[in-house]
Design an enzyme around this catalytic site. Sequence first.
Site, PDB file in Angstrom:
ATOM      1  N   SER A   1      47.061  54.197  26.045  1.00 10.46           N
ATOM      2  CA  SER A   1      47.824  54.974  27.019  1.00 10.46           C
ATOM      3  C   SER A   1      47.538  56.455  26.876  1.00 10.46           C
ATOM      4  O   SER A   1      47.239  56.935  25.779  1.00 10.46           O
ATOM      5  CB  SER A   1      49.309  54.710  26.765  1.00 10.46           C
ATOM      6  OG  SER A   1      50.113  55.699  27.345  1.00 10.46           O
TER       7      SER A   1
ATOM      8  N   TYR B   1      56.992  54.788  21.477  1.00 10.75           N
ATOM      9  CA  TYR B   1      56.032  53.993  22.257  1.00 10.75           C
ATOM     10  C   TYR B   1      54.631  54.583  22.111  1.00 10.75           C
ATOM     11  O   TYR B   1      53.677  53.894  21.753  1.00 10.75           O
ATOM     12  CB  TYR B   1      56.435  53.944  23.735  1.00 10.75           C
ATOM     13  CG  TYR B   1      55.305  53.510  24.635  1.00 10.75           C
ATOM     14  CD1 TYR B   1      54.872  52.190  24.642  1.00 10.75           C
ATOM     15  CD2 TYR B   1      54.644  54.431  25.453  1.00 10.75           C
ATOM     16  CE1 TYR B   1      53.805  51.792  25.440  1.00 10.75           C
ATOM     17  CE2 TYR B   1      53.591  54.041  26.258  1.00 10.75           C
ATOM     18  CZ  TYR B   1      53.175  52.721  26.248  1.00 10.75           C
ATOM     19  OH  TYR B   1      52.107  52.341  27.028  1.00 10.75           O
TER      20      TYR B   1
ATOM     21  N   LYS C   1      51.059  53.167  20.086  1.00  8.77           N
ATOM     22  CA  LYS C   1      49.694  53.087  20.643  1.00  8.77           C
ATOM     23  C   LYS C   1      48.716  53.877  19.772  1.00  8.77           C
ATOM     24  O   LYS C   1      47.585  53.442  19.521  1.00  8.77           O
ATOM     25  CB  LYS C   1      49.675  53.637  22.081  1.00  8.77           C
ATOM     26  CG  LYS C   1      50.435  52.795  23.091  1.00  8.77           C
ATOM     27  CD  LYS C   1      49.755  51.474  23.367  1.00  8.77           C
ATOM     28  CE  LYS C   1      50.411  50.720  24.504  1.00  8.77           C
ATOM     29  NZ  LYS C   1      49.846  49.363  24.673  1.00  8.77           N
TER      30      LYS C   1
END
Length: 343
Positions: free
Chosen positions: A129, A153, A157
């Site tokens: 991402s 989050y 990643k």
Amino acid sequence: MSQQQTVLVTGGAGYIGSHTCLELLTAGYQVIVVDNLCNSSAESLKRVADIVGCSELPFYKLDIRDTSALNQVFSQHAIDSVIHFAGLKAVGESVQKPLSYYDNNVNGTVSLLALMQEYAVKQLVFSSSATVYGDPQTVPIQEHFPRSATNPYGRSKLMIEEILLDLHTAEPDWQLAVLRYFNPVGAHPSGRIGEDPRGIPNNLMPYVARVAVGIYPELAVFGNDYSTRDGTGVRDYIHVVDLAKGHVAALEAFRRPQTPHWLAVNLGTGQGYSVLEMIQAFEQASQQSIPYKIVERRAGDVAACFADPRLAKTLLAWQAEKNLLTMCEDAWRWQQQNPHGYS
């Protein structure tokens, strides 16, 4: 393709996963899906098979952290490569439940990699991402920019990217592609598969679509005092079909001898649009008016975030093709045909 390759798609019933399964099947790959359906629907896979005109997809309802269940999938199928989408993805929720995000995203990936290693499956395309760039100093964002994260989050990643890089250093025969997505939007042009968020959508486009169709009365625009064209946040929106094709392009790139065994590339359009520009485009596509109100900025949001997409063109022979109006038209078609998603 010379011989048919078998691809395991984790999280393949989800929004990006289902579109990627469709593009893989269209390109002649065999596809096996695992998904725990915590934020997706098996109906998406039935529709994928229907659109492509093939029999049902091999699907296993399991969590990738369940090593014995996943082991059975690897033992039953001769898998050539893995596209890894499985993971939790809501920024706000990750701030509330960091342990859940690290367990699902990081531990889940380690479990998957250990089984791939055991079965000598050494080709992986990972769904990363643009959040790994944190709050970028400048835009457009290039792949060599410093990486950091502003929420659990994004940090999950980033951790997975580091794990993959360590794995590549230890075992250079692994082929690893890290695809850093910008903002996926839109739906398949058939209107049969699209984004079906549980509860209130976290992302702009599905929320706008639900306002347009009358489910919600208005859209909240988080902040209009950013240093952007109109004061609202600027993002790089990419059509989910273009994004799905980027995954197929990554697998195809692995077949070319000159492709490096480790690559990290941006998947975006290189064009940033503000929230207000997105609303205008959706009004044009849907012929509906979209009421909105300006509210406080959201913690962790950055002013502008868009890609320099040139490396993907060089390494993957891929580039985004669909424009903002098409993204909005396809999202609107999906919303109208499926007002309650897959249910």
